[in-house]
Write an enzyme that holds these catalytic residues in place. Structure first.
Site, PDB file in Angstrom:
ATOM      1  N   TYR A  48      -7.318   9.319  10.071  1.00  0.00           N
ATOM      2  CA  TYR A  48      -7.000   9.979   8.922  1.00  0.00           C
ATOM      3  C   TYR A  48      -7.641  11.128   8.804  1.00  0.00           C
ATOM      4  O   TYR A  48      -7.015  12.283   8.561  1.00  0.00           O
ATOM      5  CB  TYR A  48      -7.496   9.023   7.739  1.00  0.00           C
ATOM      6  CG  TYR A  48      -7.212   9.661   6.383  1.00  0.00           C
ATOM      7  CD1 TYR A  48      -6.028  10.002   5.646  1.00  0.00           C
ATOM      8  CD2 TYR A  48      -8.491  10.308   5.562  1.00  0.00           C
ATOM      9  CE1 TYR A  48      -5.929  10.924   4.528  1.00  0.00           C
ATOM     10  CE2 TYR A  48      -8.393  11.002   4.514  1.00  0.00           C
ATOM     11  CZ  TYR A  48      -7.059  11.185   3.808  1.00  0.00           C
ATOM     12  OH  TYR A  48      -6.924  11.974   2.655  1.00  0.00           O
ATOM     13  N   LYS A 108      -5.932  15.076   8.750  1.00  0.00           N
ATOM     14  CA  LYS A 108      -6.007  16.100   7.946  1.00  0.00           C
ATOM     15  C   LYS A 108      -6.445  17.370   8.247  1.00  0.00           C
ATOM     16  O   LYS A 108      -6.257  18.351   7.836  1.00  0.00           O
ATOM     17  CB  LYS A 108      -6.901  15.430   6.645  1.00  0.00           C
ATOM     18  CG  LYS A 108      -6.450  14.381   5.759  1.00  0.00           C
ATOM     19  CD  LYS A 108      -5.062  14.591   5.112  1.00  0.00           C
ATOM     20  CE  LYS A 108      -5.241  15.402   3.777  1.00  0.00           C
ATOM     21  NZ  LYS A 108      -3.835  15.283   3.143  1.00  0.00           N
TER      22      LYS A 108
HETATM   23  N1  LIG Z   1      -7.182   9.711  -2.989  1.00  0.00           N
HETATM   24  C1  LIG Z   1      -8.053  10.463  -2.392  1.00  0.00           C
HETATM   25  O1  LIG Z   1      -9.336  10.333  -2.940  1.00  0.00           O
HETATM   26  C2  LIG Z   1      -7.883  11.701  -1.989  1.00  0.00           C
HETATM   27  C3  LIG Z   1      -6.763  12.333  -1.472  1.00  0.00           C
HETATM   28  N2  LIG Z   1      -6.538  13.218  -0.674  1.00  0.00           N
HETATM   29  C4  LIG Z   1      -5.228  13.720  -0.398  1.00  0.00           C
HETATM   30  O2  LIG Z   1      -4.277  13.736  -1.439  1.00  0.00           O
HETATM   31  C5  LIG Z   1      -2.827  13.584  -1.168  1.00  0.00           C
HETATM   32  C6  LIG Z   1      -2.310  12.533  -2.240  1.00  0.00           C
HETATM   33  O3  LIG Z   1      -3.222  11.422  -2.000  1.00  0.00           O
HETATM   34  P1  LIG Z   1      -3.042  10.161  -2.838  1.00  0.00           P
HETATM   35  O4  LIG Z   1      -2.333  10.616  -4.150  1.00  0.00           O
HETATM   36  O5  LIG Z   1      -4.416   9.584  -3.156  1.00  0.00           O
HETATM   37  O6  LIG Z   1      -2.159   9.136  -2.198  1.00  0.00           O
HETATM   38  P2  LIG Z   1      -0.965   8.286  -2.378  1.00  0.00           P
HETATM   39  O7  LIG Z   1      -0.541   7.345  -1.353  1.00  0.00           O
HETATM   40  O8  LIG Z   1      -1.016   7.622  -3.771  1.00  0.00           O
HETATM   41  O9  LIG Z   1       0.073   9.536  -2.645  1.00  0.00           O
HETATM   42  C7  LIG Z   1       0.634   9.899  -1.315  1.00  0.00           C
HETATM   43  C8  LIG Z   1       2.209  10.093  -1.645  1.00  0.00           C
HETATM   44  O10 LIG Z   1       2.941  10.524  -0.550  1.00  0.00           O
HETATM   45  C9  LIG Z   1       3.913   9.684  -0.130  1.00  0.00           C
HETATM   46  N3  LIG Z   1       4.442   9.818   1.218  1.00  0.00           N
HETATM   47  C10 LIG Z   1       3.507   9.091   2.048  1.00  0.00           C
HETATM   48  N4  LIG Z   1       4.462   9.349   3.459  1.00  0.00           N
HETATM   49  C11 LIG Z   1       5.652   9.910   3.193  1.00  0.00           C
HETATM   50  C12 LIG Z   1       6.490  10.625   3.886  1.00  0.00           C
HETATM   51  N5  LIG Z   1       6.568  10.304   5.269  1.00  0.00           N
HETATM   52  N6  LIG Z   1       7.604  11.371   3.407  1.00  0.00           N
HETATM   53  C13 LIG Z   1       7.261  11.810   1.948  1.00  0.00           C
HETATM   54  N7  LIG Z   1       6.471  11.285   1.110  1.00  0.00           N
HETATM   55  C14 LIG Z   1       5.510  10.497   1.745  1.00  0.00           C
HETATM   56  C15 LIG Z   1       3.589   8.362  -0.703  1.00  0.00           C
HETATM   57  O11 LIG Z   1       4.980   7.826  -0.991  1.00  0.00           O
HETATM   58  C16 LIG Z   1       2.995   8.766  -1.970  1.00  0.00           C
HETATM   59  O12 LIG Z   1       3.768   8.612  -3.007  1.00  0.00           O
HETATM   60  C17 LIG Z   1      -2.807  13.217   0.433  1.00  0.00           C
HETATM   61  O13 LIG Z   1      -2.565  14.120   0.986  1.00  0.00           O
HETATM   62  C18 LIG Z   1      -4.400  12.675   0.596  1.00  0.00           C
HETATM   63  O14 LIG Z   1      -4.661  13.094   1.930  1.00  0.00           O
HETATM   64  C19 LIG Z   1      -7.633  14.217  -0.478  1.00  0.00           C
HETATM   65  C20 LIG Z   1      -8.827  13.969  -0.747  1.00  0.00           C
HETATM   66  C21 LIG Z   1      -9.121  12.587  -1.638  1.00  0.00           C
HETATM   67  C1  LIG Z   2     -18.274  -2.254   0.183  1.00  0.00           C
HETATM   68  C2  LIG Z   2     -18.104  -1.024   1.173  1.00  0.00           C
HETATM   69  C3  LIG Z   2     -19.273  -0.458   1.858  1.00  0.00           C
HETATM   70  C4  LIG Z   2     -17.744   0.196   0.060  1.00  0.00           C
HETATM   71  C5  LIG Z   2     -16.497   0.764   0.374  1.00  0.00           C
HETATM   72  C6  LIG Z   2     -16.101   1.935  -0.206  1.00  0.00           C
HETATM   73  C7  LIG Z   2     -14.822   2.717   0.611  1.00  0.00           C
HETATM   74  C8  LIG Z   2     -13.663   1.997   0.522  1.00  0.00           C
HETATM   75  C9  LIG Z   2     -14.724   4.102  -0.060  1.00  0.00           C
HETATM   76  C10 LIG Z   2     -16.042   4.861   0.001  1.00  0.00           C
HETATM   77  C11 LIG Z   2     -15.839   6.265   0.077  1.00  0.00           C
HETATM   78  C12 LIG Z   2     -14.213   6.431   0.024  1.00  0.00           C
HETATM   79  C13 LIG Z   2     -13.613   7.579   0.676  1.00  0.00           C
HETATM   80  C14 LIG Z   2     -13.876   8.831   0.013  1.00  0.00           C
HETATM   81  O1  LIG Z   2     -14.187   8.786  -1.487  1.00  0.00           O
HETATM   82  C15 LIG Z   2     -13.139  10.184   0.624  1.00  0.00           C
HETATM   83  C16 LIG Z   2     -11.857   9.898   0.791  1.00  0.00           C
HETATM   84  C17 LIG Z   2     -10.937  11.084   0.865  1.00  0.00           C
HETATM   85  C18 LIG Z   2      -9.798  11.034   1.149  1.00  0.00           C
HETATM   86  O2  LIG Z   2      -8.923  12.116   1.352  1.00  0.00           O
HETATM   87  C19 LIG Z   2      -8.976   9.872   1.043  1.00  0.00           C
HETATM   88  C20 LIG Z   2      -9.874   8.785   0.359  1.00  0.00           C
HETATM   89  C21 LIG Z   2     -10.945   8.643   0.920  1.00  0.00           C
HETATM   90  C22 LIG Z   2     -11.024   8.377   2.494  1.00  0.00           C
HETATM   91  C23 LIG Z   2     -11.857   7.315   0.184  1.00  0.00           C
HETATM   92  C24 LIG Z   2     -11.428   5.988   0.774  1.00  0.00           C
HETATM   93  C25 LIG Z   2     -12.172   5.017   0.163  1.00  0.00           C
HETATM   94  C26 LIG Z   2     -13.680   5.046   0.385  1.00  0.00           C
HETATM   95  C27 LIG Z   2     -13.989   4.845   2.105  1.00  0.00           C
END
Ligand SMILES: NC(=O)C1=CN([C@@H]2O[C@H](COP(=O)(O)OP(=O)(O)OC[C@H]3O[C@@H](n4cnc5c(N)ncnc54)[C@H](O)[C@@H]3O)[C@@H](O)[C@H]2O)C=CC1
Ligand SMILES: CC(C)CCC[C@@H](C)[C@H]1CC[C@H]2[C@@H]3[C@H](O)CC4=CC(=O)CC[C@]4(C)[C@H]3CC[C@]12C
Length: 380
Positions: free
Chosen positions: A159, A163
């Site tokens: 992952y 990214k």
């Molecule tokens: N959740 C987090 O803590 C973080 C997320 N991100 C980034 O933010 C973005 C959104 O993440 P989330 O909303 O958490 O994930 P999510 O899984 O809820 O949303 C991702 C969306 O992309 C769509 N998707 C996946 N594969 C696809 C494909 N082949 N074609 C079209 N659509 C597709 C999915 O259907 C989903 O709706 C991602 O790029 C992720 O890397 C960055 C930092 C932290």
């Molecule tokens: C019981 C365990 C020791 C606790 C597990 C917690 C983990 C599941 C999560 C701890 C940190 C999270 C990640 C972090 O917040 C940064 C992220 C950035 C992204 O772009 C995608 C999500 C994630 C990788 C997030 C995922 C869950 C954790 C690993």
């Protein structure tokens, strides 16, 4: 682009617009971008909540498509002014293969870039991640760092690798000529761990707590800080970047920005308890209940089991060597780059972010609603 006094003219495309963050971006755009004429929402899986948005003044076009299919991406991008590329495969539990993660996150991003170039779309905002920087495999702390803080970014997990590669592609594309001869302007936003309405992992922790009689057991020391940011503020930052990218292209083009707000610095588990606590859960222990070496052993066993069972069943526990390292390594940001470059200030205070998230967790007990994960952004 058109001035705000003129009739709305702009066409935006949000890839991944039906995901956790994507839905918030879509709703935020509809509320905060008065120049919007059409909003295209592109996703592999479209949410039924999109239907309710189609009755508003902005034309909302739902496009079911796959970012790995170049022709589908090009068709969606054609005629749009701005692309917010949020689609991604977020998998740190081993649900998808490394090849699939690479294909969606890297090839998918390359397809978006090429579509912009070919169709003449000039502005591209990419949702990157803090993971592009770290925590690294050596477990070095990143304490209140900013975009210029030196840090040895070493990735092994598919992952963060994907990214980092995708972000690099987006930044390198800045300045390339799009169809018509104008330069492509790109930038990347790096959220830390996002929380808020619709957060699947928060839901998992809540359900796990309920299964253990309202208790969660501390696994990582309270002293390990993990950066978190409210989803509404991350969405707002995307909207603002997209809006300012044209006027401030020389400054913002090719830049990266951490997403930040006033959420407190805490350990991953203590931070979750800010929401789960008021919903009746307790975190047991002021220190981790199991020694670190035992957690490492369990995480390794889980990884081994995942590998052994793969031909039969997908075993994807929360605890694996990667998630343990993530939760156990301090990674927090302290920066004002977004404010300096494009005037970003969080739109939601910590109190509002917390209240909205608690409200959402409480509603989980009432079962799934008919709408999306988050409500409208209208403020009282
Ligand atoms: N959740 C987090 O803590 C973080 C997320 N991100 C980034 O933010 C973005 C959104 O993440 P989330 O909303 O958490 O994930 P999510 O899984 O809820 O949303 C991702 C969306 O992309 C769509 N998707 C996946 N594969 C696809 C494909 N082949 N074609 C079209 N659509 C597709 C999915 O259907 C989903 O709706 C991602 O790029 C992720 O890397 C960055 C930092 C932290
Ligand atoms: C019981 C365990 C020791 C606790 C597990 C917690 C983990 C599941 C999560 C701890 C940190 C999270 C990640 C972090 O917040 C940064 C992220 C950035 C992204 O772009 C995608 C999500 C994630 C990788 C997030 C995922 C869950 C954790 C690993």
């Amino acid at each position: 682009m058109a001035q705000s006094t003129q009739a709305p003219t702009l066409v935006y495309l949000v890839t991944g617009g039906c995901g956790f963050l994507g839905e918030h971006i879509v709703r935020m755009l509809l509320e905060q971008e008065p120049r919007l004429r059409e909003l295209r929402v592109f996703d592999l899986h479209l949410g039924s909540w999109l239907e309710e948005l189609k009755t508003g003044p902005v034309q909302v076009t739902a496009i079911q498509g796959d970012v790995t299919e170049a022709h589908e991406v090009a068709a969606a991008v054609a005629g749009s002014h701005v692309v917010i590329h949020t689609a991604g495969l977020v998998d740190v539990f081993g649900k998808a293969s490394p090849k699939t993660i690479h294909k969606v996150n890297v090839q998918g991003t390359q397809n978006v870039i090429e579509a912009c170039i070919r169709t003449g779309t000039q502005f591209l905002v990419y949702t990157s991640s803090m993971e592009v920087v770290g925590p690294n495999v050596k477990g070095h702390p990143f304490y209140r760092g900013n975009e210029d803080t030196p840090y040895e970014a070493v990735h092994q997990h598919p992952y963060p690798c994907s990214k980092a590669l995708a972000e690099q592609l987006v930044l390198e594309a800045n300045g390339r000529k799009v169809n018509g001869g104008l330069p492509l302007v790109t930038c990347a936003l790096r959220p830390t761990g996002i929380y808020g309405e619709g957060h699947q992992i928060m839901r998992d922790f809540y359900n796990q707590g309920l299964r253990f009689g309202g208790r969660l057991f501390r696994a990582v020391p309270a002293s390990v800080e993990h950066g978190r940011v409210y989803v509404g503020n991350v969405a707002w930052m995307h909207v603002l970047v997209a809006r300012e990218l044209e006027q401030r292209a020389p400054l913002m083009g090719g830049q990266v920005y951490f997403c930040y707000d006033k959420s407190p610095y805490k350990s991953y588990e203590d931070f979750n308890m800010e929401f789960l606590g008021p919903c009746g859960l307790r975190l047991i222990g002021t220190h981790p209940l199991l020694p670190y070496w035992l957690l490492v052993l369990l995480a390794t066993l889980n990884a081994l089991l995942q590998w052994l069972l793969r031909p039969l069943v997908l075993y994807t526990p929360l605890l694996n060597p990667y998630t343990l390292a993530m939760a156990n390594t301090t990674f927090t940001v302290s920066t004002n780059k977004a404010q300096r470059h494009f005037g970003y200030k969080p739109i939601f205070s910590w109190e509002e972010s917390k209240a909205r998230t608690i409200h959402w967790v409480q509603a989980l007990d009432q079962g799934p609603g008919t709408g999306g994960h988050c409500g409208p952004y209208s403020r009282s």
